[in-house]
Design a protein around this motif. Structure first.
Motif, PDB file in Angstrom:
ATOM      1  N   THR A 140      -2.617   4.899  10.976  1.00  0.00           N
ATOM      2  CA  THR A 140      -3.971   5.210  10.508  1.00  0.00           C
ATOM      3  C   THR A 140      -4.615   3.966   9.922  1.00  0.00           C
ATOM      4  N   SER A 141      -5.910   3.833  10.131  1.00  0.00           N
ATOM      5  CA  SER A 141      -6.627   2.704   9.544  1.00  0.00           C
ATOM      6  C   SER A 141      -7.087   3.066   8.140  1.00  0.00           C
ATOM      7  N   SER A 142      -7.384   2.056   7.360  1.00  0.00           N
ATOM      8  CA  SER A 142      -7.863   2.277   5.998  1.00  0.00           C
ATOM      9  C   SER A 142      -9.349   2.606   6.013  1.00  0.00           C
ATOM     10  N   GLY A 143      -9.895   2.912   4.843  1.00  0.00           N
ATOM     11  CA  GLY A 143     -11.308   3.230   4.748  1.00  0.00           C
ATOM     12  C   GLY A 143     -12.203   2.078   5.175  1.00  0.00           C
ATOM     13  N   SER A 144     -11.752   0.855   4.950  1.00  0.00           N
ATOM     14  CA  SER A 144     -12.544  -0.312   5.327  1.00  0.00           C
ATOM     15  C   SER A 144     -12.192  -0.828   6.710  1.00  0.00           C
ATOM     16  N   GLY A 145     -10.988  -0.494   7.182  1.00  0.00           N
ATOM     17  CA  GLY A 145     -10.504  -1.073   8.431  1.00  0.00           C
ATOM     18  C   GLY A 145      -9.972  -2.473   8.244  1.00  0.00           C
ATOM     19  N   LEU A 146     -10.004  -2.984   7.017  1.00  0.00           N
ATOM     20  CA  LEU A 146      -9.620  -4.372   6.734  1.00  0.00           C
ATOM     21  C   LEU A 146      -8.511  -4.460   5.688  1.00  0.00           C
ATOM     22  N   ASP A 147      -7.717  -3.410   5.544  1.00  0.00           N
ATOM     23  CA  ASP A 147      -6.643  -3.401   4.554  1.00  0.00           C
ATOM     24  C   ASP A 147      -5.660  -4.529   4.856  1.00  0.00           C
ATOM     25  N   PRO A 148      -5.438  -5.440   3.917  1.00  0.00           N
ATOM     26  CA  PRO A 148      -4.529  -6.555   4.174  1.00  0.00           C
ATOM     27  C   PRO A 148      -3.061  -6.207   3.965  1.00  0.00           C
ATOM     28  N   ASP A 149      -2.802  -5.022   3.421  1.00  0.00           N
ATOM     29  CA  ASP A 149      -1.437  -4.654   3.040  1.00  0.00           C
ATOM     30  C   ASP A 149      -0.882  -3.531   3.905  1.00  0.00           C
ATOM     31  N   ILE A 150       0.442  -3.457   3.960  1.00  0.00           N
ATOM     32  CA  ILE A 150       1.140  -2.329   4.548  1.00  0.00           C
ATOM     33  C   ILE A 150       2.162  -1.842   3.529  1.00  0.00           C
ATOM     34  N   SER A 151       2.683  -0.653   3.757  1.00  0.00           N
ATOM     35  CA  SER A 151       3.683  -0.108   2.842  1.00  0.00           C
ATOM     36  C   SER A 151       5.020  -0.801   3.074  1.00  0.00           C
ATOM     37  N   PRO A 152       5.883  -0.854   2.041  1.00  0.00           N
ATOM     38  CA  PRO A 152       7.234  -1.402   2.234  1.00  0.00           C
ATOM     39  C   PRO A 152       7.985  -0.668   3.340  1.00  0.00           C
ATOM     40  N   ALA A 153       7.715   0.638   3.507  1.00  0.00           N
ATOM     41  CA  ALA A 153       8.393   1.408   4.558  1.00  0.00           C
ATOM     42  C   ALA A 153       8.009   0.897   5.943  1.00  0.00           C
ATOM     43  N   TYR A 154       6.736   0.586   6.144  1.00  0.00           N
ATOM     44  CA  TYR A 154       6.310   0.079   7.447  1.00  0.00           C
ATOM     45  C   TYR A 154       6.842  -1.331   7.682  1.00  0.00           C
ATOM     46  N   ALA A 155       6.878  -2.138   6.644  1.00  0.00           N
ATOM     47  CA  ALA A 155       7.437  -3.480   6.776  1.00  0.00           C
ATOM     48  C   ALA A 155       8.929  -3.391   7.126  1.00  0.00           C
ATOM     49  N   ALA A 156       9.661  -2.488   6.460  1.00  0.00           N
ATOM     50  CA  ALA A 156      11.094  -2.338   6.718  1.00  0.00           C
ATOM     51  C   ALA A 156      11.348  -1.865   8.142  1.00  0.00           C
ATOM     52  N   LEU A 157      10.489  -0.985   8.645  1.00  0.00           N
ATOM     53  CA  LEU A 157      10.651  -0.484  10.008  1.00  0.00           C
ATOM     54  C   LEU A 157      10.558  -1.614  11.031  1.00  0.00           C
ATOM     55  N   GLN A 158       9.783  -2.656  10.727  1.00  0.00           N
ATOM     56  CA  GLN A 158       9.568  -3.758  11.661  1.00  0.00           C
ATOM     57  C   GLN A 158      10.631  -4.848  11.581  1.00  0.00           C
ATOM     58  N   VAL A 159      11.466  -4.792  10.567  1.00  0.00           N
ATOM     59  CA  VAL A 159      12.443  -5.859  10.329  1.00  0.00           C
ATOM     60  C   VAL A 159      13.348  -6.126  11.529  1.00  0.00           C
ATOM     61  N   PRO A 160      14.000  -5.112  12.140  1.00  0.00           N
ATOM     62  CA  PRO A 160      14.894  -5.408  13.271  1.00  0.00           C
ATOM     63  C   PRO A 160      14.196  -6.130  14.419  1.00  0.00           C
ATOM     64  N   ARG A 161      12.979  -5.706  14.766  1.00  0.00           N
ATOM     65  CA  ARG A 161      12.239  -6.382  15.835  1.00  0.00           C
ATOM     66  C   ARG A 161      11.929  -7.823  15.492  1.00  0.00           C
ATOM     67  N   VAL A 162      11.413  -8.047  14.292  1.00  0.00           N
ATOM     68  CA  VAL A 162      11.042  -9.395  13.872  1.00  0.00           C
ATOM     69  C   VAL A 162      12.267 -10.295  13.820  1.00  0.00           C
ATOM     70  N   ALA A 163      13.365  -9.764  13.303  1.00  0.00           N
ATOM     71  CA  ALA A 163      14.595 -10.549  13.225  1.00  0.00           C
ATOM     72  C   ALA A 163      15.083 -10.936  14.610  1.00  0.00           C
ATOM     73  N   GLN A 164      15.094  -9.976  15.533  1.00  0.00           N
ATOM     74  CA  GLN A 164      15.589 -10.256  16.880  1.00  0.00           C
ATOM     75  C   GLN A 164      14.709 -11.258  17.609  1.00  0.00           C
ATOM     76  N   ARG A 165      13.404 -11.077  17.534  1.00  0.00           N
ATOM     77  CA  ARG A 165      12.498 -11.959  18.274  1.00  0.00           C
ATOM     78  C   ARG A 165      12.466 -13.378  17.722  1.00  0.00           C
ATOM     79  N   ASN A 166      12.853 -13.545  16.472  1.00  0.00           N
ATOM     80  CA  ASN A 166      12.848 -14.890  15.876  1.00  0.00           C
ATOM     81  C   ASN A 166      14.252 -15.465  15.708  1.00  0.00           C
ATOM     82  N   GLY A 167      15.267 -14.740  16.178  1.00  0.00           N
ATOM     83  CA  GLY A 167      16.633 -15.235  16.080  1.00  0.00           C
ATOM     84  C   GLY A 167      17.122 -15.379  14.652  1.00  0.00           C
ATOM     85  N   LEU A 168      16.708 -14.430  13.795  1.00  0.00           N
ATOM     86  CA  LEU A 168      17.079 -14.472  12.383  1.00  0.00           C
ATOM     87  C   LEU A 168      17.998 -13.308  12.047  1.00  0.00           C
TER      88      LEU A 168
END
Length: 211
Positions: A140-168
């Protein structure tokens, strides 16, 4: 007659002097004082909360950006943004919400499509994301559409992908997320959050050091 003209001239002179004084005070002195105080006490905020990387400004911590590759952390959707329809000489985006009701078919489809994309993008070998794991801010988008932040839960969900794609190592990327997680304002207002631009800048620096 002469007295009347004299009084009128006197009043006009007084009015012009008052206008000049007010212009100097409110149009020159006050803005300079406020600007000076802001630059002295809060230079970062006064200049737009700019974020720099590689010796150049890459954005503001107050405004979300789109278009990150899948090797980076993704922001919230920006479905609320509209296009400038008045001055078409410039390609401008307008901040705003979708204004769609929760049961609106268009909004429901946007959410369903976004959830499917999040599941697809973040399911990597050895780690499958289930639809029930996708947090609300990922679809879902924010009221402004320009929210610079995400929840820690969404960031954590992305960790495996980011780690794999960057070899970390996953643990190293998890620590990066923890280090960039901000708590509630004053300890009780709002929710914990992660600034996507700041996190991605730190990620790029980590990848550069690894290389």
């Amino acid at each position: 007659m002469n007295n009347s003209l004299t009084n009128t001239a006197r009043l006009l002179g007084a009015g012009l002097r008052a206008l000049l004084v007010l212009t100097l005070v409110t149009g020159v002195a006050y803005p300079l004082v406020v600007t000076g105080i802001a630059q002295g006490l809060f230079p970062g905020r006064a200049n737009g909360s700019e974020i720099s990387a590689g010796g150049r400004v890459v954005g503001s911590s107050l405004i979300g950006q789109q278009g990150y590759g899948l090797d980076c952390f993704q922001p919230r959707p920006a479905n609320g943004l509209g296009e400038n329809s008045v001055n078409t000489r410039y390609e401008l985006l307008l901040s705003g919400a979708t204004n769609l009701a929760a049961d609106n078919k268009e909004l429901v489809k946007q959410v369903e499509d976004a959830k499917a994309k999040v599941v697809e993008d973040n399911s990597v070998p050895g780690h499958t994301v289930r639809p029930s794991q996708v947090p609300a801010d990922a679809v879902t988008s924010s009221g402004s559409g320009l929210d610079p932040d995400i929840s820690p839960a969404y960031a954590a969900l992305q960790v495996p992908r980011v780690a794999q794609r960057n070899g970390l190592p996953v643990a190293r990327v998890e620590k990066l997320v923890r280090d960039h997680t901000e708590g509630r304002t004053l300890g009780f207002m709002g929710e914990p959050r992660v600034n996507v631009l700041e996190l991605n800048v730190a990620l790029r620096e980590l990848v550069a050091r690894k290389g």
